[in-house]
Design a protein around this motif. Structure first.
Motif, PDB file in Angstrom:
ATOM      1  N   THR A  48       0.836  -1.209   0.000  1.00  0.00           N
ATOM      2  CA  THR A  48       0.000   0.000   0.000  1.00  0.00           C
ATOM      3  C   THR A  48       0.861   1.244   0.000  1.00  0.00           C
ATOM      4  O   THR A  48       0.582   2.213  -0.721  1.00  0.00           O
ATOM      5  N   LYS A  49       1.939   1.221   0.801  1.00  0.00           N
ATOM      6  CA  LYS A  49       2.844   2.368   0.862  1.00  0.00           C
ATOM      7  C   LYS A  49       3.508   2.597  -0.485  1.00  0.00           C
ATOM      8  O   LYS A  49       3.651   3.747  -0.932  1.00  0.00           O
ATOM      9  N   ARG A  50       3.928   1.501  -1.149  1.00  0.00           N
ATOM     10  CA  ARG A  50       4.540   1.646  -2.462  1.00  0.00           C
ATOM     11  C   ARG A  50       3.558   2.241  -3.466  1.00  0.00           C
ATOM     12  O   ARG A  50       3.920   3.094  -4.270  1.00  0.00           O
ATOM     13  N   ASN A  51       2.307   1.786  -3.409  1.00  0.00           N
ATOM     14  CA  ASN A  51       1.300   2.333  -4.317  1.00  0.00           C
ATOM     15  C   ASN A  51       1.098   3.821  -4.088  1.00  0.00           C
ATOM     16  O   ASN A  51       0.934   4.595  -5.036  1.00  0.00           O
ATOM     17  N   GLU A  52       1.094   4.224  -2.822  1.00  0.00           N
ATOM     18  CA  GLU A  52       0.964   5.647  -2.501  1.00  0.00           C
ATOM     19  C   GLU A  52       2.165   6.424  -3.045  1.00  0.00           C
ATOM     20  O   GLU A  52       2.013   7.529  -3.570  1.00  0.00           O
ATOM     21  N   THR A  53       3.348   5.833  -2.916  1.00  0.00           N
ATOM     22  CA  THR A  53       4.560   6.479  -3.428  1.00  0.00           C
ATOM     23  C   THR A  53       4.489   6.638  -4.936  1.00  0.00           C
ATOM     24  O   THR A  53       4.798   7.701  -5.488  1.00  0.00           O
ATOM     25  N   PHE A  54       4.077   5.578  -5.631  1.00  0.00           N
ATOM     26  CA  PHE A  54       4.027   5.632  -7.094  1.00  0.00           C
ATOM     27  C   PHE A  54       2.973   6.624  -7.568  1.00  0.00           C
ATOM     28  O   PHE A  54       3.164   7.302  -8.579  1.00  0.00           O
ATOM     29  N   TYR A  55       1.864   6.708  -6.829  1.00  0.00           N
ATOM     30  CA  TYR A  55       0.825   7.686  -7.174  1.00  0.00           C
ATOM     31  C   TYR A  55       1.370   9.102  -7.010  1.00  0.00           C
ATOM     32  O   TYR A  55       1.157   9.971  -7.858  1.00  0.00           O
ATOM     33  N   GLU A  56       2.087   9.326  -5.913  1.00  0.00           N
ATOM     34  CA  GLU A  56       2.692  10.636  -5.673  1.00  0.00           C
ATOM     35  C   GLU A  56       3.730  10.958  -6.736  1.00  0.00           C
ATOM     36  O   GLU A  56       3.824  12.089  -7.208  1.00  0.00           O
ATOM     37  N   MET A  57       4.507   9.956  -7.136  1.00  0.00           N
ATOM     38  CA  MET A  57       5.520  10.158  -8.169  1.00  0.00           C
ATOM     39  C   MET A  57       4.872  10.554  -9.489  1.00  0.00           C
ATOM     40  O   MET A  57       5.312  11.495 -10.162  1.00  0.00           O
ATOM     41  N   ALA A  58       3.812   9.846  -9.883  1.00  0.00           N
ATOM     42  CA  ALA A  58       3.148  10.134 -11.151  1.00  0.00           C
ATOM     43  C   ALA A  58       2.558  11.536 -11.148  1.00  0.00           C
ATOM     44  O   ALA A  58       2.675  12.278 -12.128  1.00  0.00           O
ATOM     45  N   GLU A  73      13.053  11.460   0.697  1.00  0.00           N
ATOM     46  CA  GLU A  73      14.056  11.265  -0.345  1.00  0.00           C
ATOM     47  C   GLU A  73      14.200   9.791  -0.685  1.00  0.00           C
ATOM     48  O   GLU A  73      14.363   9.422  -1.855  1.00  0.00           O
ATOM     49  N   GLU A  74      14.148   8.933   0.317  1.00  0.00           N
ATOM     50  CA  GLU A  74      14.279   7.502   0.063  1.00  0.00           C
ATOM     51  C   GLU A  74      13.102   6.983  -0.758  1.00  0.00           C
ATOM     52  O   GLU A  74      13.265   6.145  -1.645  1.00  0.00           O
ATOM     53  N   GLU A  75      11.897   7.484  -0.481  1.00  0.00           N
ATOM     54  CA  GLU A  75      10.729   7.079  -1.268  1.00  0.00           C
ATOM     55  C   GLU A  75      10.834   7.579  -2.704  1.00  0.00           C
ATOM     56  O   GLU A  75      10.401   6.901  -3.639  1.00  0.00           O
ATOM     57  N   ILE A  76      11.418   8.766  -2.877  1.00  0.00           N
ATOM     58  CA  ILE A  76      11.618   9.287  -4.231  1.00  0.00           C
ATOM     59  C   ILE A  76      12.610   8.412  -4.980  1.00  0.00           C
ATOM     60  O   ILE A  76      12.422   8.091  -6.152  1.00  0.00           O
ATOM     61  N   ARG A  77      13.701   8.016  -4.297  1.00  0.00           N
ATOM     62  CA  ARG A  77      14.662   7.099  -4.922  1.00  0.00           C
ATOM     63  C   ARG A  77      13.971   5.814  -5.365  1.00  0.00           C
ATOM     64  O   ARG A  77      14.158   5.331  -6.480  1.00  0.00           O
ATOM     65  N   GLU A  78      13.183   5.233  -4.458  1.00  0.00           N
ATOM     66  CA  GLU A  78      12.492   3.990  -4.781  1.00  0.00           C
ATOM     67  C   GLU A  78      11.499   4.208  -5.924  1.00  0.00           C
ATOM     68  O   GLU A  78      11.370   3.370  -6.823  1.00  0.00           O
ATOM     69  N   GLY A  79      10.826   5.348  -5.888  1.00  0.00           N
ATOM     70  CA  GLY A  79       9.856   5.641  -6.936  1.00  0.00           C
ATOM     71  C   GLY A  79      10.507   5.777  -8.295  1.00  0.00           C
ATOM     72  O   GLY A  79      10.014   5.237  -9.300  1.00  0.00           O
ATOM     73  N   TRP A  96      13.406   4.484  -9.081  1.00  0.00           N
ATOM     74  CA  TRP A  96      13.880   3.150  -9.450  1.00  0.00           C
ATOM     75  C   TRP A  96      12.761   2.370 -10.126  1.00  0.00           C
ATOM     76  O   TRP A  96      12.973   1.723 -11.163  1.00  0.00           O
ATOM     77  N   HIS A  97      11.552   2.431  -9.569  1.00  0.00           N
ATOM     78  CA  HIS A  97      10.411   1.711 -10.143  1.00  0.00           C
ATOM     79  C   HIS A  97      10.135   2.190 -11.571  1.00  0.00           C
ATOM     80  O   HIS A  97       9.899   1.385 -12.476  1.00  0.00           O
ATOM     81  N   ILE A  98      10.187   3.504 -11.777  1.00  0.00           N
ATOM     82  CA  ILE A  98       9.938   4.055 -13.110  1.00  0.00           C
ATOM     83  C   ILE A  98      10.999   3.585 -14.094  1.00  0.00           C
ATOM     84  O   ILE A  98      10.704   3.067 -15.172  1.00  0.00           O
TER      85      ILE A  98
END
Length: 428
Positions: free
Chosen positions: A37-47, A109-115, A117-119
Motif C-alpha cells: 500500500t505504501k509503495r502504491n501511494e509512493t508511485f501515485y505521488e511520483m506520477a 528522499e528515500e521514497e523518491i529514490r524507490e519511486g 527506481w520503479h519508473i
C-alpha cells in the motif's frame, strides 16, 4: 577561482536500440500488504509530481518560443536529474527535488529514490512490438580523479557508469561521447555534442528509447494530402492519415477541446488534444495532473473517423537558463556540490542540453519517419459517424500505462517542420 563546471546533457532518442537495464536496489524484497500500500501511494505521488513538473516546464517553453513546435521528454529530464542528485552525489538535493515539484513533507528522499527506481526499471521492455529503455552514462574529467566506487541500495538504481575523459582535448572528448551516442542509437544520431568548454568537469548522457506499433495501425492507402492550418488563413500541405474505427474520445466543453486516445499494442498510449480555434492558451493553462485524470474519466469508446498528420518532429533545448528559474538553482549555482563524482569540490552544472525526436506514422511511433504525397484527400464521413480532424495546432502526449509516466509532451504547430537547436538566454 571559479569552480569547474559540470556539463549536463539530456539525450532522448526515439529509435530501436539495446541498453543495459538498471539493477534492482539491493535488499528490496516483497513485503507485507502495508508495504504494498505504501509503495502504491509512493508511485501515485511520483506520477502526480512528475506530471506537474512536465506541464510546468511545457508552459515555460511555450512562453519562450511562441508560435513554435514544442517537444520534449518530461520523464527523461526528471529521471536524469534524480539520477545525478539522488544517485549518490548531491549534498543536499532538497532544492532540486523541490524544482522537480516534490513536496518533501509528503514523500521522503528515500521514497523518491524507490519511486524513480520503479519508473526506470519499468521502462525497460523489448519485443517486436514495443521497445522501451532508459539509461545514462557520466563522462568525468580524468584530471579530477573520478570516484569510481560503487554504490548500493536504492542509489544503485541511479548511478550511471562513469567514463574518465580528457576534456583538455575537446575534439577527443566529443568523439568519445559521440561514439557512445552513436552506438546506443545504432548510428541514427551523430555529432550531438558541441562546444565543450575548457573547464568542463563532466557530461551526463541520458537517453530514453521508444519505438512502438499501434494496436490498430493506419492503412497507408488511406494516407493522402491534406491542409494543416497554421493561422491567419495560412496552411501547409501534409500527408494526412485516416482511419475509421473504435477509439476512446472525449469532448471537454469546459476547456473547449476534443481529446482522442490512440493505443499502442502494449503498455503505452498517445493522447491527442485538439483545442477549438482560438482556445489553445486556455487548454495549456489548464494542463495539470488533475486535468489528465478528468479526461481519463470522460473518455468513451465509440466509432470515430480520425484524420491525423503523418510527421516526424525533433527538438533540442539548452535548458541551463530555464531550470534554475524552476528551482534548480543549487545545481547550477555556487552552492552546488557533487562529492560522489570526484575529489574536486564545488562542482556546478553549466549546461543542460535536451534533445528529442519522434515519428508519427501509419505503423506507430518510430524515428526517422518520412512523409510522401498521395492522392486527393477524401471528403468528410457520411452519416452519423463522428470525426476528429487534427488539421490545426494540437497537443500530443505519449504515456506509459504502468508507471503513468509522460514519455513525450509537445505541441504540433506545424507538422511539416522540426525544431532547430534552441538557446533560451533571455529567460526572465
Amino acid at each position: 577561482m571559479m569552480p569547474p563546471s559540470l556539463f549536463l546533457l539530456f539525450m532522448l532518442a526515439a529509435v530501436h536500440t539495446t541498453v543495459n537495464c538498471y539493477p534492482k536496489p539491493k535488499g528490496q524484497e516483497e513485503g507485507t500488504a502495508a508495504d504494498s500500500t505504501k509503495r502504491n501511494e509512493t508511485f501515485y505521488e511520483m506520477a502526480t509530481t512528475n506530471a506537474d513538473f512536465a506541464f510546468s516546464l511545457y508552459r515555460r517553453l511555450v512562453a519562450e518560443t511562441p508560435g513554435r513546435n514544442i517537444f520534449f521528454s518530461p520523464v527523461s529530464i526528471s529521471a536524469s536529474m534524480a539520477a545525478l542528485l539522488l544517485g549518490a552525489w548531491s549534498a543536499p538535493p532538497t532544492r532540486v527535488l523541490e524544482g522537480l515539484r516534490f513536496n518533501l513533507s509528503r514523500i521522503s528522499e528515500e521514497e523518491i529514490r524507490e519511486g524513480f527506481w520503479h519508473i526506470v526499471h519499468s521502462l525497460h521492455l523489448q519485443n517486436e512490438r514495443l521497445e522501451l529503455r532508459m539509461g545514462n552514462a557520466l563522462f568525468v574529467n580524468e584530471q579530477l580523479k573520478p570516484v569510481l566506487k560503487s554504490v548500493s541500495g536504492a542509489r544503485e538504481a541511479f548511478a550511471p557508469e562513469i567514463f574518465p575523459t580528457d576534456f583538455t582535448n575537446a575534439s577527443k572528448a566529443v568523439r568519445q561521447i559521440d561514439s557512445l551516442v552513436r552506438k546506443q542509437t545504432e548510428g541514427k544520431i551523430m555529432n550531438l555534442v558541441r562546444d565543450l568548454a575548457a573547464d568542463t568537469a563532466a557530461v551526463l548522457v541520458s537517453y530514453l528509447v521508444f519505438k512502438a506499433r499501434w494496436e490498430e495501425p493506419f492503412n497507408s492507402i488511406e494516407t493522402r494530402p491534406g491542409d494543416f492550418l497554421l493561422g491567419e488563413k495560412k496552411t501547409v500541405a501534409v500527408p494526412m492519415m485516416s482511419r475509421e474505427a473504435a477509439y476512446h474520445r472525449l469532448v471537454d466543453e469546459e476547456l473547449a477541446c476534443t481529446a482522442l486516445q490512440l493505443d499502442y499494442s502494449q503498455r503505452a498510449l498517445a493522447l491527442l488534444v485538439l483545442p477549438e480555434e482560438g482556445q489553445m492558451k486556455r487548454v495549456e493553462e489548464a494542463l495539470s495532473p488533475w486535468t489528465l485524470r478528468k479526461w481519463n474519466k470522460l473518455l468513451r469508446k465509440g466509432i470515430v473517423r480520425v484524420f491525423v498528420p503523418k510527421f516526424s518532429i525533433s527538438a533540442t533545448y539548452e535548458l541551463e537558463d530555464i531550470l534554475p528559474k524552476m528551482g534548480f538553482g543549487d545545481a547550477f549555482g555556487a552552492k552546488a556540490d557533487f562529492p560522489g563524482v570526484s575529489e574536486q569540490s564545488n562542482l556546478k552544472l553549466s549546461k543542460a542540453l535536451h534533445w528529442a525526436v519522434l515519428g508519427f506514422t501509419e505503423k506507430g511511433t518510430e524515428a526517422g519517419a518520412t512523409t510522401g504525397p498521395g492522392s486527393v484527400l477524401r471528403s468528410d464521413p457520411i452519416g452519423d459517424v463522428p470525426f476528429v480532424r487534427f488539421d490545426r495546432p494540437f497537443l500530443l502526449m505519449v504515456l506509459e500505462r504502468d508507471t503513468r509516466s509522460i514519455l513525450f509532451l509537445g505541441k504540433i504547430m506545424n507538422p511539416s517542420e522540426t525544431i532547430a537547436r534552441l538557446s533560451l538566454p533571455h529567460l526572465k
